[in-house]
Write a protein that holds these residues in place. Structure first.
Motif, PDB file in Angstrom:
ATOM      1  N   ASP A  66      39.304  42.795  36.521  1.00 36.40           N
ATOM      2  CA  ASP A  66      39.596  44.106  35.946  1.00 36.40           C
ATOM      3  C   ASP A  66      39.340  44.105  34.441  1.00 36.40           C
ATOM      4  N   ARG A  67      39.549  42.969  33.807  1.00 38.99           N
ATOM      5  CA  ARG A  67      39.354  42.863  32.371  1.00 38.99           C
ATOM      6  C   ARG A  67      37.873  43.004  32.016  1.00 38.99           C
ATOM      7  N   SER A  68      36.990  42.594  32.909  1.00 40.53           N
ATOM      8  CA  SER A  68      35.565  42.669  32.611  1.00 40.53           C
ATOM      9  C   SER A  68      35.106  44.115  32.486  1.00 40.53           C
ATOM     10  N   THR A  69      35.777  45.051  33.102  1.00 37.83           N
ATOM     11  CA  THR A  69      35.394  46.463  32.953  1.00 37.83           C
ATOM     12  C   THR A  69      35.796  47.001  31.593  1.00 37.83           C
ATOM     13  N   LEU A  70      36.705  46.331  30.913  1.00 36.76           N
ATOM     14  CA  LEU A  70      37.149  46.796  29.603  1.00 36.76           C
ATOM     15  C   LEU A  70      36.213  46.363  28.481  1.00 36.76           C
ATOM     16  N   LEU A  71      35.208  45.547  28.786  1.00 34.87           N
ATOM     17  CA  LEU A  71      34.351  45.006  27.740  1.00 34.87           C
ATOM     18  C   LEU A  71      33.388  46.029  27.158  1.00 34.87           C
ATOM     19  N   GLY A  72      33.135  47.070  27.806  1.00 37.08           N
ATOM     20  CA  GLY A  72      32.248  48.068  27.223  1.00 37.08           C
ATOM     21  C   GLY A  72      31.683  48.990  28.277  1.00 37.08           C
ATOM     22  N   THR A  73      30.992  49.996  27.793  1.00 40.76           N
ATOM     23  CA  THR A  73      30.334  50.941  28.693  1.00 40.76           C
ATOM     24  C   THR A  73      28.834  50.756  28.573  1.00 40.76           C
ATOM     25  N   ALA A  74      28.070  51.472  29.373  1.00 40.59           N
ATOM     26  CA  ALA A  74      26.618  51.331  29.384  1.00 40.59           C
ATOM     27  C   ALA A  74      25.975  51.864  28.103  1.00 40.59           C
ATOM     28  N   ASP A  75      26.624  52.760  27.362  1.00 40.96           N
ATOM     29  CA  ASP A  75      26.021  53.309  26.152  1.00 40.96           C
ATOM     30  C   ASP A  75      26.314  52.454  24.915  1.00 40.96           C
ATOM     31  N   TYR A  76      27.035  51.367  25.067  1.00 41.69           N
ATOM     32  CA  TYR A  76      27.298  50.472  23.949  1.00 41.69           C
ATOM     33  C   TYR A  76      26.097  49.563  23.725  1.00 41.69           C
ATOM     34  N   SER A  77      25.708  49.356  22.482  1.00 38.95           N
ATOM     35  CA  SER A  77      24.583  48.461  22.192  1.00 38.95           C
ATOM     36  C   SER A  77      25.036  47.385  21.214  1.00 38.95           C
ATOM     37  N   MET A 127      46.921  28.156  38.738  1.00 41.23           N
ATOM     38  CA  MET A 127      47.129  29.193  37.768  1.00 41.23           C
ATOM     39  C   MET A 127      45.935  30.133  37.727  1.00 41.23           C
ATOM     40  N   SER A 128      44.734  29.608  37.871  1.00 40.09           N
ATOM     41  CA  SER A 128      43.551  30.454  37.789  1.00 40.09           C
ATOM     42  C   SER A 128      43.450  31.378  38.997  1.00 40.09           C
ATOM     43  N   GLN A 129      43.973  30.969  40.145  1.00 38.74           N
ATOM     44  CA  GLN A 129      43.928  31.811  41.332  1.00 38.74           C
ATOM     45  C   GLN A 129      44.822  33.038  41.164  1.00 38.74           C
ATOM     46  N   ARG A 130      45.924  32.887  40.482  1.00 34.67           N
ATOM     47  CA  ARG A 130      46.883  33.958  40.335  1.00 34.67           C
ATOM     48  C   ARG A 130      46.325  35.090  39.467  1.00 34.67           C
ATOM     49  N   TYR A 131      45.531  34.766  38.443  1.00 41.27           N
ATOM     50  CA  TYR A 131      45.048  35.758  37.496  1.00 41.27           C
ATOM     51  C   TYR A 131      43.599  36.172  37.738  1.00 41.27           C
ATOM     52  N   ARG A 132      43.007  35.774  38.833  1.00 42.18           N
ATOM     53  CA  ARG A 132      41.607  36.072  39.098  1.00 42.18           C
ATOM     54  C   ARG A 132      41.376  37.580  39.173  1.00 42.18           C
ATOM     55  N   THR A 133      42.273  38.315  39.773  1.00 43.52           N
ATOM     56  CA  THR A 133      42.066  39.765  39.910  1.00 43.52           C
ATOM     57  C   THR A 133      42.157  40.449  38.561  1.00 43.52           C
ATOM     58  N   THR A 134      43.044  39.990  37.673  1.00 43.74           N
ATOM     59  CA  THR A 134      43.141  40.622  36.365  1.00 43.74           C
ATOM     60  C   THR A 134      41.918  40.330  35.521  1.00 43.74           C
ATOM     61  N   LEU A 135      41.311  39.169  35.680  1.00 50.21           N
ATOM     62  CA  LEU A 135      40.103  38.879  34.922  1.00 50.21           C
ATOM     63  C   LEU A 135      38.954  39.772  35.384  1.00 50.21           C
ATOM     64  N   ALA A 157      33.741  36.707  33.716  1.00 52.61           N
ATOM     65  CA  ALA A 157      35.134  36.403  34.036  1.00 52.61           C
ATOM     66  C   ALA A 157      35.281  34.944  34.452  1.00 52.61           C
ATOM     67  N   ASP A 158      34.318  34.429  35.220  1.00 53.54           N
ATOM     68  CA  ASP A 158      34.369  33.022  35.626  1.00 53.54           C
ATOM     69  C   ASP A 158      34.195  32.098  34.423  1.00 53.54           C
ATOM     70  N   ASP A 159      33.328  32.493  33.478  1.00 52.18           N
ATOM     71  CA  ASP A 159      33.163  31.700  32.260  1.00 52.18           C
ATOM     72  C   ASP A 159      34.467  31.641  31.472  1.00 52.18           C
ATOM     73  N   LEU A 160      35.123  32.794  31.337  1.00 52.62           N
ATOM     74  CA  LEU A 160      36.403  32.824  30.629  1.00 52.62           C
ATOM     75  C   LEU A 160      37.444  31.978  31.351  1.00 52.62           C
ATOM     76  N   GLU A 161      37.448  32.076  32.655  1.00 50.34           N
ATOM     77  CA  GLU A 161      38.405  31.302  33.442  1.00 50.34           C
ATOM     78  C   GLU A 161      38.120  29.805  33.310  1.00 50.34           C
ATOM     79  N   GLY A 162      36.834  29.427  33.313  1.00 51.83           N
ATOM     80  CA  GLY A 162      36.469  28.022  33.129  1.00 51.83           C
ATOM     81  C   GLY A 162      36.888  27.503  31.764  1.00 51.83           C
ATOM     82  N   GLN A 163      36.682  28.328  30.734  1.00 53.64           N
ATOM     83  CA  GLN A 163      37.109  27.926  29.396  1.00 53.64           C
ATOM     84  C   GLN A 163      38.621  27.766  29.340  1.00 53.64           C
ATOM     85  N   ASN A 164      39.328  28.698  29.972  1.00 51.33           N
ATOM     86  CA  ASN A 164      40.786  28.606  30.003  1.00 51.33           C
ATOM     87  C   ASN A 164      41.228  27.343  30.726  1.00 51.33           C
ATOM     88  N   ASP A 165      40.568  27.017  31.840  1.00 52.02           N
ATOM     89  CA  ASP A 165      40.915  25.803  32.579  1.00 52.02           C
ATOM     90  C   ASP A 165      40.658  24.552  31.746  1.00 52.02           C
TER      91      ASP A 165
END
Length: 148
Positions: A11-22, A1-9, A55-63
């Motif tokens: 892509d999800r990491s880019t949604l966490l914020g921009t460089a000007d966020y503090s 299951m984790s292999q199937r969603y690896r690419t979306t995770l 993303a790997d941390d999130l995937e590990g927690q999900n696993d």
């Protein structure tokens, strides 16, 4: 299951914020965002997503959660199978008891029928025998009671 969603995770990491966020000042608690959030109380460090590591941390927690849920489902399945086996065994036992009680009922019905036939043929003499046995039985109980 984790292999199937690896690419979306990823892509999800880019949604966490921009460089000007503090991030707000650190509260002393650990943070999944790395060493930048635990530096000082007064310093504000810009948020830097750790991309693949996060993303790997999130995937590990999900696993880990998935393994925990799988174990719970297996436990519930075993309990359910055990309940089903117990119900089947109880049904067989109740069926056997029903057959035994039906047989006993037939035997008792035949015995009472024969006793009533005998009583009808002999008249009232059998009643006097029963009264005599009750009086003797009562006498033995009274003697036993006072001898204790």
């Amino acid at each position: 299951m984790s292999q199937r969603y690896r690419t979306t995770l990823r892509d999800r990491s880019t949604l966490l914020g921009t460089a000007d966020y503090s991030t707000p000042p650190s509260s002393g608690r650990s943070s999944p965002f790395g060493a930048g959030s635990g530096s000082g109380v007064g310093r504000e460090v810009p948020f830097q997503p750790l991309g693949q590591r996060y993303a790997d941390d999130l995937e590990g927690q999900n696993d880990e959660h998935l393994e925990g849920l799988t174990a719970k489902v297996k436990l519930l399945k075993d309990i359910t199978i055990g309940i089903g086996n117990e119900v089947r065994e109880s049904t067989v036992q109740l069926s056997q008891m029903n057959d035994a009680f039906a047989e006993t009922s037939g035997i008792l019905a035949g015995t009472f029928r024969r006793m009533n036939n005998m009583a009808a043929r002999q008249g009232c003499r059998w009643l006097w025998y029963i009264v005599f046995l009750l009086i003797v039985f009562w006498f033995f109980i009274v003697v036993w009671w006072f001898r204790r």
